[in-house]
Design a protein around this motif. Structure first.
Motif, mmCIF file in Angstrom:
data_model
loop_
_atom_site.group_PDB
_atom_site.id
_atom_site.type_symbol
_atom_site.label_atom_id
_atom_site.label_comp_id
_atom_site.label_asym_id
_atom_site.label_seq_id
_atom_site.Cartn_x
_atom_site.Cartn_y
_atom_site.Cartn_z
ATOM 1 N N SER A 23 7.161 87.877 35.047
ATOM 2 C CA SER A 23 8.278 87.605 35.511
ATOM 3 C C SER A 23 8.430 87.682 36.990
ATOM 4 O O SER A 23 9.110 86.965 37.840
ATOM 5 C CB SER A 23 9.466 88.259 34.912
ATOM 6 O OG SER A 23 10.632 87.882 35.638
ATOM 7 N N ILE A 24 7.665 88.737 37.464
ATOM 8 C CA ILE A 24 7.793 89.078 38.820
ATOM 9 C C ILE A 24 6.504 89.154 39.760
ATOM 10 O O ILE A 24 6.743 89.406 41.195
ATOM 11 C CB ILE A 24 8.328 90.740 39.286
ATOM 12 C CG1 ILE A 24 7.400 91.528 38.642
ATOM 13 C CG2 ILE A 24 9.614 90.885 38.436
ATOM 14 C CD1 ILE A 24 7.769 93.111 38.523
ATOM 15 N N LYS A 58 4.830 86.753 41.059
ATOM 16 C CA LYS A 58 4.786 85.486 41.896
ATOM 17 C C LYS A 58 5.870 85.765 42.988
ATOM 18 O O LYS A 58 5.883 85.232 44.047
ATOM 19 C CB LYS A 58 4.854 84.154 41.294
ATOM 20 C CG LYS A 58 3.975 83.935 40.243
ATOM 21 C CD LYS A 58 2.600 83.821 41.047
ATOM 22 C CE LYS A 58 1.568 83.309 39.937
ATOM 23 N NZ LYS A 58 0.015 83.438 40.303
ATOM 24 N N LYS A 59 6.936 86.656 42.718
ATOM 25 C CA LYS A 59 8.275 86.724 43.686
ATOM 26 C C LYS A 59 8.745 88.111 43.586
ATOM 27 O O LYS A 59 9.158 88.371 42.137
ATOM 28 C CB LYS A 59 9.211 85.397 43.421
ATOM 29 C CG LYS A 59 10.089 85.531 44.669
ATOM 30 C CD LYS A 59 10.894 84.177 44.279
ATOM 31 C CE LYS A 59 10.209 82.931 44.664
ATOM 32 N NZ LYS A 59 11.039 81.663 44.643
ATOM 33 N N PRO A 60 9.177 88.785 44.594
ATOM 34 C CA PRO A 60 9.664 90.236 44.523
ATOM 35 C C PRO A 60 11.204 89.667 44.102
ATOM 36 O O PRO A 60 11.919 88.685 44.250
ATOM 37 C CB PRO A 60 9.951 90.424 45.805
ATOM 38 C CG PRO A 60 8.839 89.939 46.439
ATOM 39 C CD PRO A 60 8.567 88.662 46.045
ATOM 40 N N LYS A 61 11.736 90.416 43.218
ATOM 41 C CA LYS A 61 13.357 90.244 42.719
ATOM 42 C C LYS A 61 14.065 91.622 42.495
ATOM 43 O O LYS A 61 13.557 92.666 42.630
ATOM 44 C CB LYS A 61 12.966 89.926 41.089
ATOM 45 C CG LYS A 61 12.345 88.548 41.020
ATOM 46 C CD LYS A 61 12.250 87.985 39.665
ATOM 47 C CE LYS A 61 11.723 86.558 39.611
ATOM 48 N NZ LYS A 61 11.749 85.784 38.119
ATOM 49 N N PHE A 62 15.387 91.472 42.409
ATOM 50 C CA PHE A 62 16.272 92.596 42.199
ATOM 51 C C PHE A 62 16.264 92.675 40.601
ATOM 52 O O PHE A 62 16.054 91.994 40.086
ATOM 53 C CB PHE A 62 17.710 92.266 42.725
ATOM 54 C CG PHE A 62 17.640 92.339 44.347
ATOM 55 C CD1 PHE A 62 18.052 93.457 44.600
ATOM 56 C CD2 PHE A 62 17.703 91.311 44.851
ATOM 57 C CE1 PHE A 62 18.336 93.644 46.025
ATOM 58 C CE2 PHE A 62 17.804 91.233 46.395
ATOM 59 C CZ PHE A 62 18.136 92.492 46.960
ATOM 60 N N VAL A 63 16.575 93.949 40.324
ATOM 61 C CA VAL A 63 16.210 94.533 39.015
ATOM 62 C C VAL A 63 17.551 95.371 38.588
ATOM 63 O O VAL A 63 18.232 96.252 39.240
ATOM 64 C CB VAL A 63 15.252 95.555 38.847
ATOM 65 C CG1 VAL A 63 15.054 95.809 37.283
ATOM 66 C CG2 VAL A 63 13.829 94.706 39.213
ATOM 67 N N ALA A 93 13.788 81.445 36.516
ATOM 68 C CA ALA A 93 13.948 82.448 37.488
ATOM 69 C C ALA A 93 14.633 83.931 37.038
ATOM 70 O O ALA A 93 14.339 84.993 37.500
ATOM 71 C CB ALA A 93 14.406 81.914 38.665
ATOM 72 N N LEU A 94 15.644 83.603 35.977
ATOM 73 C CA LEU A 94 16.627 84.510 35.707
ATOM 74 C C LEU A 94 15.880 85.281 34.171
ATOM 75 O O LEU A 94 15.760 84.344 33.352
ATOM 76 C CB LEU A 94 18.017 84.058 35.432
ATOM 77 C CG LEU A 94 18.991 85.179 35.030
ATOM 78 C CD1 LEU A 94 19.073 86.256 35.963
ATOM 79 C CD2 LEU A 94 20.405 84.675 34.803
ATOM 80 N N LEU A 146 16.099 90.404 35.629
ATOM 81 C CA LEU A 146 15.551 90.165 36.992
ATOM 82 C C LEU A 146 15.938 89.070 37.594
ATOM 83 O O LEU A 146 15.968 87.925 36.854
ATOM 84 C CB LEU A 146 14.026 90.205 36.692
ATOM 85 C CG LEU A 146 13.426 91.331 36.096
ATOM 86 C CD1 LEU A 146 12.014 91.134 35.251
ATOM 87 C CD2 LEU A 146 13.218 92.600 36.958
ATOM 88 N N HIS A 147 16.165 88.875 38.812
ATOM 89 C CA HIS A 147 16.208 87.605 39.794
ATOM 90 C C HIS A 147 16.322 87.919 41.128
ATOM 91 O O HIS A 147 16.372 89.160 41.625
ATOM 92 C CB HIS A 147 17.790 86.937 39.415
ATOM 93 C CG HIS A 147 17.941 85.648 39.903
ATOM 94 N ND1 HIS A 147 18.462 85.447 41.019
ATOM 95 C CD2 HIS A 147 17.664 84.548 39.040
ATOM 96 C CE1 HIS A 147 18.404 83.992 41.191
ATOM 97 N NE2 HIS A 147 17.965 83.558 40.010
#
Length: 617
Positions: free
Chosen positions: A192-193, A195-200, A291-292, A304-305
């Motif tokens: 999920s993460i 490829k792209k940094p996300k808020f958790v 993404a979500l 995660l998003h």
């Protein structure tokens, strides 16, 4: 002389009735034992699995009438009742733990009697409260141990309910489900993460097992009245704690066979609710859905998003959703952070199931994205593991080297295997470096008047080109395992909507051998036997308990090598060990066929979906 004869005759005649009674009782027990062992388990398991597969398929296509009809058939099946009794009396780890009635184990005759008595109703006994320590903490976890009868009946109900709900459960739910594990959840987070940094949102549900609303759970089950009344009776049974009865107005008792399934049913729908919210977001709906992410293991979950406001809104949505089940988030274990950057006072990354998940910025030559996702054993779990090793070394100051190694090896092997799918090399090396001074101090305390060189030669040796191996001097050199010896192998996540009840036995048997917590010998034997038990010929399923057996016992000359090893179900191993058979043309007494403890004797289901991996961590 005649008087003496008369007295002797009288004594013998008086002794005959109790002797005959004892012989009759022994004959009856032997007969029941033979009957239990003569059951064609192969036929029973095939019959029950066929029904479970039909329940799964009917539930998958939404045919409720067919599901209920098949469940009733399964519940009345003598085959299913036998398997349920065998599960709780022979296979389960807690099979010798008694409930309020004090019954800890059953003879073969008692097992057959229990099979005949199993019947759904509304009268149940309260559970017995047992407090067990949480790993690495001073807190204790309350368990409610049902009676043997209730455990068998719960196992029977679970056989009917689990296939129905396996067809409904969300793809990113991994806890307490057959064929799924902690490693699948961690791999889902990585995918999920990466490829792209996300808020958790890293969240935990407060006292989930103790606060589930009974009425809401029963409405969600939507089962026919007979099972509904039985499950309600279990939920309302109450507990006996130090001979004091306490009512249970909410929650499911931890320790029951069916409790993990009921908890999963109660929490089912969280991921679907988040997906509904994702559809309301602006832009490409398919992209937003992907993404979500909500990834859940039992009562622990992460959301995660890449957008902070979306994650904050999800927290509110989940809090509202949980209220319907009588649950709430635990503030002390709920935090909002970012995988790559510092957010407010929170450091980057988060802990989940004993792993530390974090991203680090790197140059463009190291990664196209400008960062790398690194998952390692959490520092807390490393500390707990080292403290356990140090405690064992301190406790074995007077024990021989062989006893210390035998005690440490299973702990080192289990912990290392659990973390063998992530970036653990540095953690392994650090732990090995910390172990050396502890072992050195252990050796020197045993020989305070000897030089360091003498002590080193006594306890450390060179084996196979490796120097400074902590090993015994006897033949075979029992050696202490190093964490760093464990190879790092990437885990392949289970496919989203597959289930052990879908009939794809080849897929599931191949996954068992590739699971990180499966010892090397077990994985090799699984491959050799093509995923089948050497005794009954059935495919191993995800919840089966496996044991290694020596075809010719070591006590009569058998060797500890692969050609003398076979992998069996635990119940098949019991049968093979107990029966008076012939091995290698030699007639063996049944008491001779005893196996020495090995790495799998304290066994558990290879892919059992419990928190055992996290506890081992």
């Amino acid at each position: 002389m005649s008087n003496t004869r008369k007295v002797t005759t009288e004594v013998n005649e008086e002794a005959i009735p109790p002797l005959r009674e004892e012989q009759n009782r022994q004959t009856e027990n032997d007969k029941s034992m033979v009957e239990w062992r003569r059951i064609d388990w192969h036929k029973l398991e095939k019959r029950v699995y066929k029904l479970q597969k039909r329940i799964y398929k009917a539930s998958e296509r939404g045919d409720v009438k067919a599901v209920r009809r098949l469940q009733k058939t399964l519940m009345k099946s003598w085959s299913a009742k036998c398997l349920a009794v065998r599960r709780v009396t022979q296979d389960n780890q807690g099979k010798k733990t008694g409930g309020v009635d004090g019954v800890k184990s059953l003879t073969p005759k008692q097992r057959l009697d229990l099979v005949a008595k199993l019947k759904l109703g509304s009268k149940v006994s309260p559970t017995r409260r047992v407090w067990i320590p949480k790993p690495g903490k001073d807190e204790k976890r309350p368990l409610g141990i049902p009676t043997m009868y209730d455990r068998a009946l719960q196992a029977l109900v679970k056989l009917a309910l689990e296939p129905e709900w396996e067809a409904k459960f969300e793809p990113n739910s991994y806890g307490f489900r057959p064929g799924r594990s902690c490693h699948d959840g961690i791999e889902a987070i990585f995918l999920s993460i990466n490829k792209k940094p996300k808020f958790v949102l890293d969240a935990d549900i407060s006292k989930c097992f103790d606060k589930i609303d009974h009425l809401a759970l029963l409405q969600k089950l939507s089962i026919f009245p007979t099972i509904r009344r039985q499950i309600r009776a279990w939920l309302k049974a109450g507990v006996m704690d130090n001979q004091q009865f306490q009512e249970t107005s909410s929650g499911t008792p931890q320790g029951g066979v069916i409790s993990p399934l009921l908890a999963n049913i109660a929490l089912h729908g969280m991921e679907n609710r988040i997906k509904q919210y994702a559809e309301t977001l602006k832009g490409d709906k398919r992209k937003n859905k992907k993404a979500l992410s909500l990834i859940r293991y039992a009562d622990d979950f992460v959301i995660l998003h890449e957008n902070l406001s979306v994650v904050q809104r999800c927290q509110m949505i989940i809090s509202e959703w949980l209220k319907d089940m009588g649950l709430e988030l635990k503030p002390s274990k709920t935090r909002l952070t970012h995988t790559l950057n510092k957010y407010e006072n929170e450091e980057p990354g988060f802990n989940f199931l004993g792993f530390k998940v974090r991203q680090f910025p790197v140059g463009k030559y190291h990664s196209e994205q400008g960062f790398k996702t690194i998952i390692t054993p959490s520092l807390e779990k490393q500390r707990i593991h080292y403290e356990r090793i140090a405690s064992i070394i301190d406790d074995h100051i007077a024990a021989p080297q062989e006893a210390l190694i035998s005690r440490l090896n299973p702990i080192i092997r289990g912990w290392s295997n659990y973390y063998s799918t992530v970036v653990s090399s540095e953690a392994y090396s650090n732990l090995d470096n910390l172990m050396y001074p502890k072992l050195k101090a252990w050796a020197q305390r045993r020989h305070p008047n000897k030089s360091g060189e003498w002590v080193a030669k006594k306890y450390w040796r060179t084996i196979g080109g490796d120097n400074w191996v902590f090993a015994t001097p006897n033949k075979g050199n029992l050696r202490l395992l190093n964490h760093a010896e464990t190879p790092i192998v990437r885990h392949v996540k289970v496919k989203g909507n597959v289930s052990p009840y879908d009939g794809n036995l080849i897929y599931w048997s191949s996954r068992m051998g590739a699971h990180p917590e499966v010892p090397k010998r077990v994985a090799t034997l699984l491959k050799q036997q093509k995923g089948k038990c050497a005794h009954c010929g059935l495919y191993f399923l995800s919840e089966d308990v496996l044991e290694i057996d020596h075809k010719i016992p070591l006590s009569i000359g058998g060797k500890d090598e692969y050609k003398n090893l076979q992998l069996l179900h635990r119940h098949c191993h019991d049968i093979k060990t107990a029966e008076n058979g012939s091995v290698g043309g030699m007639q063996l007494d049944k008491h001779q066929i005893t196996e020495e403890p090995d790495e799998l004797k304290n066994s558990r289901p290879v892919l059992k979906t419990s928190r055992s991996g996290d506890e081992a961590a």
